[in-house]
Design an enzyme around this catalytic site. Sequence first.
Site, PDB file in Angstrom:
ATOM      1  N   TYR A 157      -2.406   0.354  10.326  1.00 17.08           N
ATOM      2  CA  TYR A 157      -2.522  -0.405   9.071  1.00 17.08           C
ATOM      3  C   TYR A 157      -1.225  -0.286   8.261  1.00 17.08           C
ATOM      4  O   TYR A 157      -0.662  -1.298   7.816  1.00 17.08           O
ATOM      5  CB  TYR A 157      -3.723   0.117   8.271  1.00 17.08           C
ATOM      6  CG  TYR A 157      -3.791  -0.359   6.843  1.00 17.08           C
ATOM      7  CD1 TYR A 157      -4.174  -1.654   6.522  1.00 17.08           C
ATOM      8  CD2 TYR A 157      -3.471   0.500   5.785  1.00 17.08           C
ATOM      9  CE1 TYR A 157      -4.238  -2.086   5.196  1.00 17.08           C
ATOM     10  CE2 TYR A 157      -3.545   0.087   4.466  1.00 17.08           C
ATOM     11  CZ  TYR A 157      -3.923  -1.204   4.175  1.00 17.08           C
ATOM     12  OH  TYR A 157      -3.981  -1.620   2.866  1.00 17.08           O
TER      13      TYR A 157
ATOM     14  N   THR B 103       0.794  -1.228   0.000  1.00 20.18           N
ATOM     15  CA  THR B 103       0.000   0.000   0.000  1.00 20.18           C
ATOM     16  C   THR B 103       0.831   1.285   0.000  1.00 20.18           C
ATOM     17  O   THR B 103       1.960   1.303   0.509  1.00 20.18           O
ATOM     18  CB  THR B 103      -0.909  -0.009   1.254  1.00 20.18           C
ATOM     19  OG1 THR B 103      -1.561   1.246   1.380  1.00 20.18           O
ATOM     20  CG2 THR B 103      -0.132  -0.262   2.544  1.00 20.18           C
ATOM     21  N   ASP B 104       0.220   2.337  -0.497  1.00 22.13           N
ATOM     22  CA  ASP B 104       0.764   3.700  -0.395  1.00 22.13           C
ATOM     23  C   ASP B 104       0.889   4.140   1.069  1.00 22.13           C
ATOM     24  O   ASP B 104       1.635   5.057   1.374  1.00 22.13           O
ATOM     25  CB  ASP B 104      -0.154   4.668  -1.150  1.00 22.13           C
ATOM     26  CG  ASP B 104      -1.622   4.516  -0.754  1.00 22.13           C
ATOM     27  OD1 ASP B 104      -2.071   3.371  -0.565  1.00 22.13           O
ATOM     28  OD2 ASP B 104      -2.321   5.533  -0.615  1.00 22.13           O
TER      29      ASP B 104
HETATM   30  N1  NAP Z   1      -8.531  -1.140  -0.647  1.00 24.86           N
HETATM   31  C1  NAP Z   1      -7.610  -0.199  -0.863  1.00 24.86           C
HETATM   32  O1  NAP Z   1      -7.932   0.981  -1.066  1.00 24.86           O
HETATM   33  C2  NAP Z   1      -6.157  -0.558  -0.914  1.00 24.86           C
HETATM   34  C3  NAP Z   1      -5.214   0.467  -1.088  1.00 24.86           C
HETATM   35  C4  NAP Z   1      -3.861   0.135  -1.125  1.00 24.86           C
HETATM   36  C5  NAP Z   1      -3.464  -1.184  -1.006  1.00 24.86           C
HETATM   37  N2  NAP Z   1      -4.404  -2.147  -0.817  1.00 24.86           N
HETATM   38  C6  NAP Z   1      -3.942  -3.528  -0.668  1.00 24.86           C
HETATM   39  O2  NAP Z   1      -4.414  -4.249  -1.787  1.00 24.86           O
HETATM   40  C7  NAP Z   1      -4.729  -5.601  -1.395  1.00 24.86           C
HETATM   41  C8  NAP Z   1      -6.138  -5.947  -1.808  1.00 24.86           C
HETATM   42  O3  NAP Z   1      -7.046  -5.075  -1.140  1.00 24.86           O
HETATM   43  P1  NAP Z   1      -8.617  -5.194  -1.354  1.00 24.86           P
HETATM   44  O4  NAP Z   1      -9.133  -3.806  -1.465  1.00 24.86           O
HETATM   45  O5  NAP Z   1      -8.913  -6.192  -2.416  1.00 24.86           O
HETATM   46  O6  NAP Z   1      -9.051  -5.752   0.064  1.00 24.86           O
HETATM   47  P2  NAP Z   1     -10.504  -6.229   0.543  1.00 24.86           P
HETATM   48  O7  NAP Z   1     -11.504  -6.005  -0.525  1.00 24.86           O
HETATM   49  O8  NAP Z   1     -10.724  -5.619   1.876  1.00 24.86           O
HETATM   50  O9  NAP Z   1     -10.324  -7.790   0.695  1.00 24.86           O
HETATM   51  C9  NAP Z   1      -9.505  -8.315   1.683  1.00 24.86           C
HETATM   52  C10 NAP Z   1      -9.600  -9.816   1.634  1.00 24.86           C
HETATM   53  O10 NAP Z   1      -8.783 -10.292   2.699  1.00 24.86           O
HETATM   54  C11 NAP Z   1      -9.491 -11.306   3.348  1.00 24.86           C
HETATM   55  N3  NAP Z   1      -9.088 -11.436   4.743  1.00 24.86           N
HETATM   56  C12 NAP Z   1      -9.109 -10.507   5.707  1.00 24.86           C
HETATM   57  N4  NAP Z   1      -8.733 -11.054   6.876  1.00 24.86           N
HETATM   58  C13 NAP Z   1      -8.476 -12.372   6.621  1.00 24.86           C
HETATM   59  C14 NAP Z   1      -8.066 -13.465   7.398  1.00 24.86           C
HETATM   60  N5  NAP Z   1      -7.858 -13.346   8.712  1.00 24.86           N
HETATM   61  N6  NAP Z   1      -7.897 -14.650   6.801  1.00 24.86           N
HETATM   62  C15 NAP Z   1      -8.124 -14.810   5.485  1.00 24.86           C
HETATM   63  N7  NAP Z   1      -8.521 -13.822   4.684  1.00 24.86           N
HETATM   64  C16 NAP Z   1      -8.702 -12.607   5.252  1.00 24.86           C
HETATM   65  C17 NAP Z   1     -10.937 -10.897   3.268  1.00 24.86           C
HETATM   66  O11 NAP Z   1     -11.715 -12.056   3.489  1.00 24.86           O
HETATM   67  P3  NAP Z   1     -13.299 -12.011   3.690  1.00 24.86           P
HETATM   68  O12 NAP Z   1     -13.858 -11.805   2.325  1.00 24.86           O
HETATM   69  O13 NAP Z   1     -13.597 -13.342   4.279  1.00 24.86           O
HETATM   70  O14 NAP Z   1     -13.567 -10.856   4.619  1.00 24.86           O
HETATM   71  C18 NAP Z   1     -11.017 -10.365   1.857  1.00 24.86           C
HETATM   72  O15 NAP Z   1     -11.257 -11.406   0.948  1.00 24.86           O
HETATM   73  C19 NAP Z   1      -4.455  -5.662   0.110  1.00 24.86           C
HETATM   74  O16 NAP Z   1      -3.155  -6.141   0.310  1.00 24.86           O
HETATM   75  C20 NAP Z   1      -4.502  -4.225   0.552  1.00 24.86           C
HETATM   76  O17 NAP Z   1      -3.695  -4.003   1.706  1.00 24.86           O
HETATM   77  C21 NAP Z   1      -5.740  -1.875  -0.790  1.00 24.86           C
END
Ligand code: NAP
Length: 299
Positions: free
Chosen positions: A124, A100-101
């Site tokens: 985070y 992440t940023d």
């Molecule tokens: N969202 C943003 O704006 C953003 C920005 C920068 C970087 N990122 C990074 O990009 C990546 C993808 O983000 P995203 O937006 O796709 O995230 P997301 O939509 O919040 O999805 C997160 C996933 O992680 C799973 N998860 C959470 N806790 C878990 C656990 N204890 N065991 C197994 N699975 C677990 C969740 O499972 P459930 O479906 O069961 O809840 C969900 O499928 C992440 O690494 C995030 O840090 C995201």
Amino acid sequence: MKILLTGTNGQVGYELARSLQGLGQVVAPQRAECDLSQPDQLRSLIRMLEPDLIINPAAYTAVDKAESEPELAMLVNAEAPAVMAEEAARLGSGLIHFSTDYVFDGSAQRPYDENDPTNPVSVYGKTKLAGEQAILASDCAHLILRTSWVYGMRGKNFLLTMLRLAGERDQLRVVADQIGAPTWSRTLAEVTAHVVAQLVAVDQADTAAKGRGWQEWWHKHSGIYHCTAQGSTSWHGFTEAIIRQALPEKAVTVTPIATHDYPTPARRPANSQLSCAKFMDHFCDLPDWQQALQLCLQA
Ligand SMILES: NC(=O)c1ccc[n+]([C@@H]2O[C@H](COP(=O)([O-])OP(=O)(O)OC[C@H]3O[C@@H](n4cnc5c(N)ncnc54)[C@H](OP(=O)(O)O)[C@@H]3O)[C@@H](O)[C@H]2O)c1
């Protein structure tokens, strides 16, 4: 190639499950079978499956809640990637991990590149940085893709929140002093699939699985990459673009406000812009954020 994909119900994980089709045998367990807060369960699963590649978009992503759940966030965002990296190193497999940023404090006056010093200002961000550091320390073959402001048509994200609010209200107040690149989850999945396709081609050209071509590919490409849509805007600018494109008939006034007018438990970087030159140099171009938004809304 056997690929273990985590977080298949998340924004990026869901799109990855689609984009990776045809590139290998994708094993995408649900959280109950692959709970990242249980390192022993995760380790056993990897040992049983012996994947050639682990792709990890799963994360504890509740930025504000993480301030009051630091231990759980650390388990999921740092301990679990550490286990993946250790096991990948043991198997000679690769790991593609998302970060992440928010590893930066946002004080720079220009887009961050991969060599800029990190300084997360939230729990985070600290836990995600610890995950990166564990992967780097493990010496496994890895790509760490740092992205920003992810949105899509499922899950919890800014686009869906703004579409809902703009449907309900005539006036919105949105933060205008945080700058970044809104990035469609499908863009991330498609460029990741492009990278995996390169790896599959290299592997197939080898006489043995994970042979010399595989080793050379990882030697050349392992590292951290910034990977976001191109261009940048504020949350206010993003909101105006969403309403202009998705609800052109609706008159909604979007008033710019400052971060301090919208207090949240976690601090966020003012400047989230990431320079993606290295990713585009190694792999492929990335789309402009406005074009990607248009495609997402059409989809
Ligand atoms: N969202 C943003 O704006 C953003 C920005 C920068 C970087 N990122 C990074 O990009 C990546 C993808 O983000 P995203 O937006 O796709 O995230 P997301 O939509 O919040 O999805 C997160 C996933 O992680 C799973 N998860 C959470 N806790 C878990 C656990 N204890 N065991 C197994 N699975 C677990 C969740 O499972 P459930 O479906 O069961 O809840 C969900 O499928 C992440 O690494 C995030 O840090 C995201």
